[in-house]
Design a protein around this motif. Structure first.
Motif, PDB file in Angstrom:
ATOM      1  N   ALA A 102       0.765  -1.199   0.012  1.00 18.27           N
ATOM      2  CA  ALA A 102       0.118   0.141  -0.084  1.00 18.27           C
ATOM      3  C   ALA A 102       0.938   1.245   0.158  1.00 18.27           C
ATOM      4  CB  ALA A 102      -0.776  -0.134   1.532  1.00 18.27           C
ATOM      5  N   ASP A 153      -9.619   2.416  -7.836  1.00 17.73           N
ATOM      6  CA  ASP A 153      -8.677   1.451  -7.640  1.00 17.73           C
ATOM      7  C   ASP A 153      -9.353  -0.062  -7.675  1.00 17.73           C
ATOM      8  OD1 ASP A 153      -6.478   3.307  -5.822  1.00 17.73           O
ATOM      9  OD2 ASP A 153      -5.937   1.870  -7.053  1.00 17.73           O
ATOM     10  N   GLY A 158      -8.008  -2.227  -5.909  1.00 14.93           N
ATOM     11  CA  GLY A 158      -7.473  -2.415  -4.357  1.00 14.93           C
ATOM     12  C   GLY A 158      -7.000  -4.183  -4.348  1.00 14.93           C
ATOM     13  N   TYR A 196      -6.806   7.014   0.734  1.00 21.69           N
ATOM     14  CA  TYR A 196      -7.468   5.933  -0.062  1.00 21.69           C
ATOM     15  C   TYR A 196      -8.522   6.923  -0.802  1.00 21.69           C
ATOM     16  CZ  TYR A 196      -5.475   1.471  -0.905  1.00 21.69           C
ATOM     17  OH  TYR A 196      -5.016   0.251  -1.325  1.00 21.69           O
TER      18      TYR A 196
END
Lengths: 196, 196
Positions: free
Chosen positions: A136, A194, A196, A188
């Motif tokens: 991340a 995204d 993810g 985020y």
DNA sequence: GCATATTTGTCCGTATGTATA
DNA sequence: CTATACATACGGACAAATATG
């Protein structure tokens, strides 16, 4: 072909306990966590298998384990890749430089905090957590802004621990974690599209 | 050994589209759904692989896929087994007077509850927790008194979940866990000199 | 678009380790 | 303790897909 081999040969001696596939997974997991295999890297069956001295079949089993851990992604007839959290990996410009190191240090700090609890279960759990957290960190736009403030707070917590002020350390850590959560969520939310 | 082969030969013709492992998974999945492989059955690599005409390596890949779907469970050096649904299994053990089996089924029930959350990390954590819990069960003097009452409560929770009453299920589970904690502590306090 | 080299997908045969009757 | 059955792991092989020039 041989670029990704460097350093892997050292792990050869470590093979010898449980299931081979799991041991290989452990090695690859730490290599990924270290950033040795950056996100997006394709992991070659041939070169890694050769470097670790395991057969392709066994290595593929390890790949499956790590794929289930969501550390790798598999593409048919193309192989496995280190998972990329960001849409544009290319945005990760060449010299975010030292602040990545700060992020790594922060992770290590928390890993050691966890280790203080003395629970192997927790250590094992957090090992995966940190590996994902590391991924991340690769996608934040301003690593300095994210990581720098924590240096001082880490020092505070450490000082409290070393001085035996356990309640104070716990309190500091709790606030720390709440803040972190907020900031991670912020970061985020600023990124849309995204997977993810 | 050849009992589980019957009927599988028919599926041989169906092989031929996407990835072999996935096609094999499809076949096994339907066989399990039909009840052709009852819960608890061990799936032999050799016989199934032979019956479907695929190699063991490929079959193991299928097993991994189905294990990930939680249709199969894997035990090291013992193979894969069709997953046993906990509530039914618990009732059966109770009928047979197998109170340790009831305890095992209770653990399975909670493992599956946890699995509903869909977090692999949590699953992994709880796997270790349950393993230790099972060890703790070995030292209780009256397993029936400990485990039996939970059968009905498990069924209650399951019914609430299946009926979509999520708040009710959560409430039941919370009370359940509080009670369990009290009882485990009770049982432990009655035993002194334990190193744990 | 084409030809070639590389890499994965799949399979086999076998040797070794492990669990169980 | 022995024997058997089975899972684990290996290396080699070929087809198929992909990447490269």
């Amino acid at each position: 072909m041989a670029e990704q081999l460097t350093g892997l040969a050292d792990d050869r001696a470590l093979l010898g306990r449980t299931s081979t596939a799991e041991r290989v997974s452990d090695i690859l997991r730490s290599r990924i966590a270290e950033g040795y295999f950056p996100p997006g890297t394709r992991l070659s069956e041939d070169s890694i298998g050769g470097a670790l001295g395991v057969s392709r079949n066994t290595l593929r089993e390890s790949f499956r384990l790590l794929t289930h851990e969501r550390l790798l992604v598999h593409e048919l007839n193309r192989g496995v890749f280190v998972r990329v959290l960001a849409v544009e990996d290319g945005r990760r410009s060449a010299r975010e430089g030292d602040w990545k190191g700060v992020g790594t240090a922060n992770i290590h700090f928390h890993r050691e905090l966890v280790a203080l609890a003395g629970s192997e279960r927790t250590d094992e759990l957090m090992r995966s957590v940190f590996a994902e957290l590391r991924l991340a960190f690769h996608v934040v736009d301003d690593p300095r802004r994210l990581h720098e403030p924590y240096i001082a707070r880490n020092a505070e917590i450490l000082a409290a621990l070393e001085g035996g002020e356990r309640e104070k350390a716990a309190r500091l850590l709790a606030v720390y974690l709440e803040d972190s959560l907020k900031r991670v969520v912020e970061v985020y939310l600023r990124r849309v599209g995204d997977e993810g």
